[in-house]
Design an enzyme around this catalytic site. Structure first.
Site, short mmCIF file in Angstrom:
data_model
loop_
_atom_site.label_atom_id
_atom_site.label_comp_id
_atom_site.label_asym_id
_atom_site.label_seq_id
_atom_site.Cartn_x
_atom_site.Cartn_y
_atom_site.Cartn_z
N LYS A 154 0.82 -1.22 0.00
CA LYS A 154 0.00 0.00 0.00
C LYS A 154 0.85 1.27 0.00
O LYS A 154 0.42 2.32 -0.47
CB LYS A 154 -0.99 0.00 1.17
CG LYS A 154 -0.38 0.18 2.53
CD LYS A 154 -1.46 0.33 3.59
CE LYS A 154 -0.91 0.30 4.99
NZ LYS A 154 0.18 1.21 5.29
N THR A 209 7.55 -1.58 7.78
CA THR A 209 7.92 -0.82 8.98
C THR A 209 9.43 -0.86 9.16
O THR A 209 10.08 0.17 9.39
CB THR A 209 7.26 -1.48 10.22
OG1 THR A 209 5.85 -1.55 10.00
CG2 THR A 209 7.55 -0.70 11.49
N ILE A 265 11.59 0.16 22.02
CA ILE A 265 11.52 1.36 21.18
C ILE A 265 11.70 2.63 22.02
O ILE A 265 12.43 3.55 21.64
CB ILE A 265 10.19 1.37 20.37
CG1 ILE A 265 10.22 0.23 19.34
CG2 ILE A 265 9.96 2.72 19.69
CD1 ILE A 265 8.95 0.05 18.53
N ASP A 274 4.47 -9.74 12.05
CA ASP A 274 3.87 -9.04 13.19
C ASP A 274 2.36 -9.25 13.29
O ASP A 274 1.77 -9.01 14.34
CB ASP A 274 4.11 -7.52 13.05
CG ASP A 274 5.50 -7.11 13.52
OD1 ASP A 274 6.33 -8.00 13.78
OD2 ASP A 274 5.75 -5.88 13.62
N HIS A 330 41.45 -13.82 20.08
CA HIS A 330 41.90 -12.86 21.08
C HIS A 330 42.56 -11.68 20.37
O HIS A 330 43.29 -11.90 19.41
CB HIS A 330 42.92 -13.52 22.01
CG HIS A 330 43.53 -12.55 22.98
ND1 HIS A 330 42.86 -12.11 24.10
CD2 HIS A 330 44.73 -11.92 22.95
CE1 HIS A 330 43.63 -11.25 24.75
NE2 HIS A 330 44.77 -11.11 24.07
C1 LIG Z 1 11.02 2.19 15.68
C2 LIG Z 1 11.09 0.70 15.45
C3 LIG Z 1 12.30 0.04 15.54
C4 LIG Z 1 12.37 -1.33 15.32
N1 LIG Z 1 13.58 -1.93 15.42
C5 LIG Z 1 13.68 -3.26 15.22
C6 LIG Z 1 14.94 -3.90 15.27
O1 LIG Z 1 15.97 -3.27 15.50
N2 LIG Z 1 14.99 -5.24 15.05
C7 LIG Z 1 13.86 -5.96 14.78
O2 LIG Z 1 13.96 -7.18 14.59
N3 LIG Z 1 12.65 -5.37 14.71
C8 LIG Z 1 12.53 -4.04 14.93
N4 LIG Z 1 11.31 -3.44 14.83
C9 LIG Z 1 10.13 -4.28 14.51
C10 LIG Z 1 10.09 -4.61 13.02
O3 LIG Z 1 10.05 -3.43 12.28
C11 LIG Z 1 8.85 -5.47 12.73
O4 LIG Z 1 8.86 -6.61 13.56
C12 LIG Z 1 8.85 -5.92 11.28
O5 LIG Z 1 8.85 -4.82 10.40
C13 LIG Z 1 7.62 -6.80 10.99
O6 LIG Z 1 7.65 -7.20 9.67
P1 LIG Z 1 6.33 -7.56 8.86
O7 LIG Z 1 6.80 -7.97 7.51
O8 LIG Z 1 5.51 -8.49 9.65
O9 LIG Z 1 5.49 -6.22 8.76
P2 LIG Z 1 5.83 -4.72 8.36
O10 LIG Z 1 7.27 -4.46 8.30
O11 LIG Z 1 5.01 -3.87 9.26
O12 LIG Z 1 5.30 -4.61 6.87
C14 LIG Z 1 3.96 -4.69 6.57
C15 LIG Z 1 3.73 -4.06 5.22
O13 LIG Z 1 2.42 -4.35 4.78
C16 LIG Z 1 1.86 -3.22 4.15
N5 LIG Z 1 0.39 -3.35 4.20
C17 LIG Z 1 -0.41 -3.40 5.29
N6 LIG Z 1 -1.70 -3.61 4.93
C18 LIG Z 1 -1.70 -3.69 3.59
C19 LIG Z 1 -2.72 -3.90 2.63
N7 LIG Z 1 -3.98 -4.13 2.98
N8 LIG Z 1 -2.37 -3.91 1.32
C20 LIG Z 1 -1.08 -3.71 0.93
N9 LIG Z 1 -0.08 -3.52 1.81
C21 LIG Z 1 -0.38 -3.51 3.12
C22 LIG Z 1 2.40 -2.06 4.97
O14 LIG Z 1 2.35 -0.85 4.25
C23 LIG Z 1 3.83 -2.55 5.23
O15 LIG Z 1 4.70 -2.13 4.21
C24 LIG Z 1 11.20 -2.06 15.01
C25 LIG Z 1 9.97 -1.40 14.89
C26 LIG Z 1 9.91 -0.04 15.10
C27 LIG Z 1 8.59 0.65 14.95
#
Ligand SMILES: Cc1cc2nc3c(=O)[nH]c(=O)nc-3n(C[C@H](O)[C@H](O)[C@H](O)COP(=O)(O)OP(=O)(O)OC[C@H]3O[C@@H](n4cnc5c(N)ncnc54)[C@H](O)[C@@H]3O)c2cc1C
Length: 468
Positions: free
Chosen positions: A35, A42, A186, A315, A447
């Site tokens: 989207k 994220t 965070i 997530d 080391h």
């Molecule tokens: C500030 C911050 C720091 C972080 N630091 C770390 C870290 O250091 N190490 C770590 O392991 N994790 C970290 N995380 C967590 C990590 O970002 C998430 O666990 C990870 O991004 C999850 O991946 P995902 O693929 O499940 O979802 P996401 O990365 O959330 O991706 C989901 C995607 O789906 C898209 N989407 C949603 N609904 C729709 C739809 N209906 N149609 C089309 N597209 C859609 C969204 O736009 C997004 O691009 C952090 C999170 C934050 C907020």
């Protein structure tokens, strides 16, 4: 463009993009629906990557102010150019999101920008920004839509003065005072960034401890270190209200158990109380996909939902909200769909907090072992006794190994220290192979490195550490 696929992945975060690439490697025709304008979710856009870029830059800034002169490097007081620092962060994001776009092309994955909605099993409707819709078909659909910021009832996040992690990554100036709600990963990472850049940081936490879920001893030690660095904590406290009418934001904080409230003025308030699964607009109710009481999609051990042909990872399902967990699930579901034996070992998922010192753990905490009634031995080694750490003046922290009292199998490893996030990978590999602490103790470590502390902690399980 082709309209019929072996696999449609909704969401291009670390779960979705890894799933798509692995499936394409295995010969599937794959489409990814995203989207947002850029790929990477994220993690790449507003999470892991930009936060780590700011943590890196702010740590160097901090070191330039406090450490370099101790090593005979006199550069004078460092001057902050916040705009340039933000540009540096943005360049890191840009490089990474373009990298995902390149990998999609390389693997011949079709990509579509728009909101994906499951209109029926095997059918995804995509609504683009200009309002147009098109429908594509897939033998399997993987939902990888990730998570969103958790909000506090009655508190409006305007991303200017009351910010989520997203706003905290783009502040235009260093707030004099930053109040952080939530002492989780965070809150502490972004709190560290702004403290290093000059903010007074106050962290308000409902629980009586920071970093819930992480080994207690680790948390106690790092809290002391963060306090020494200047961060202030108000534990067992809750935010009862926020007023934004005046020049400063007025935050009412009261004891979690009830009692006399106090008012704290702040320039910016960061709401960092966690994240919630993102399922908006996906059409899950219509498709009949079941969710639990936290709105996480329910899946079985093969990542299948209750609706045939629809899977979910990352997530948006239960488990730690971590990018590497999402990536491993993406790989596993692609392999399962290709008839292979994809699998994720949830007992060995490392967790890292990228503060200074870093905090890294894998496996069980002492509290979890006690609760499960498992007898264990502890081996601990402090970085004050590690040659490299002493030479670098980076002696904060320790390595702690928890091993089964009977079998010596490693059950948990906890590291506080510079570069703990890289060091924990050794422990994860050892645990994945079912190592005993003796195996780590008998492995030759280079080391002088910080990793020698891991070997020494393993030796300490049997009370035979050499340098202590
Ligand atoms: C500030 C911050 C720091 C972080 N630091 C770390 C870290 O250091 N190490 C770590 O392991 N994790 C970290 N995380 C967590 C990590 O970002 C998430 O666990 C990870 O991004 C999850 O991946 P995902 O693929 O499940 O979802 P996401 O990365 O959330 O991706 C989901 C995607 O789906 C898209 N989407 C949603 N609904 C729709 C739809 N209906 N149609 C089309 N597209 C859609 C969204 O736009 C997004 O691009 C952090 C999170 C934050 C907020």
């Amino acid at each position: 463009m082709q309209m019929s696929y072996d696999l449609i992945v909704i969401g291009s975060g670390p779960g979705g993009y890894v799933c798509a690439i692995r499936a394409a490697q295995l010969g599937m025709k794959v489409a990814v629906v995203e989207k947002d304008d850029t790929f990477g979710g994220t993690c790449l856009n507003i999470g892991c990557i930009p936060s780590k870029a700011l943590l890196h830059a702010s740590e160097l800034y901090d070191e330039a102010g406090h450490m370099l002169d101790k090593m005979g490097i006199n550069v004078g007081a460092p001057k902050l150019d916040l705009r340039a620092m933000m540009k540096f962060k943005d360049a890191g994001v840009d490089g990474n999101v373009k990298g995902v776009a390149f990998l999609f092309k390389k693997n011949k994955i079709d990509t579509m920008h728009g909101i994906g909605r499951i209109v029926a099993p095997g059918k995804v409707e995509i609504k683009t920004a200009n309002g147009k819709t098109e429908t594509i078909e897939g033998k399997a659909i993987v939902i990888a839509t990730g998570s969103d910021v958790a909000r506090l009832p009655g508190i409006d996040i305007d991303e200017q003065r009351i910010v989520s992690s997203t706003g905290a990554l783009v502040l235009a100036k260093v707030p004099e005072r930053l109040l952080v709600i939530g002492a989780g990963v965070i809150g502490l990472e972004l709190g560290s960034v702004w403290r290093r850049l000059g903010s007074e940081v106050i962290v308000v936490e409902w629980l009586d401890r920071i970093l819930p879920g992480i080994d207690n001893e680790v948390c106690r030690q790092v809290q002391r270190i963060f306090e020494r660095q200047g961060m202030k904590f108000k534990l067992s406290s809750k935010v009862a209200g926020i007023e934004t009418g005046g020049k400063k934001v007025k935050v009412t904080v009261e004891p979690a158990a009830g009692g006399t409230p106090e008012s704290i003025e702040s320039d910016v308030v960061l709401v960092a109380i966690g994240r919630v699964p993102f399922t908006e607009g996906l059409g899950l109710e219509t498709a009949g996909v079941k969710m639990d009481n936290k709105r996480r999609i329910i899946v079985d051990a093969r990542f299948a939902t209750n609706v045939p042909g629809i899977y979910a990872i990352g997530d948006v399902i239960a488990g730690p909200m971590l990018a590497h967990k999402a990536m491993d699930e993406g790989t596993a579901v692609a392999e399962l769909l290709a008839g292979q034996a994809g699998h994720v070992n949830y007992d060995v998922i490392p967790n890292v907090v990228y503060t200074y010192p870093e905090i890294a753990s894998v496996g069980k905490s002492e509290e979890e072992l006690k609760e499960a009634g498992i007898a264990y031995k502890v081996g601990k080694f402090p970085f004050t006794a590690n040659g490299r750490a002493k030479a670098n003046l980076q002696t904060d922290g320790f390595v702690k190994i928890l091993a089964d009292a009977k079998t010596d199998r490693v059950l948990g490893v906890h590291i506080v220290g510079a570069d703990a996030g890289n060091m924990i990978a050794e422990a994860a590999v050892a645990m994945e192979f079912g190592a005993a602490s003796e195996d780590i103790a008998r492995t030759c470590h280079p080391h002088p490195t910080f990793t020698e502390a891991v070997k020494e902690a393993a030796l300490a399980v049997d009370k035979r550490a050499i340098h202590m």
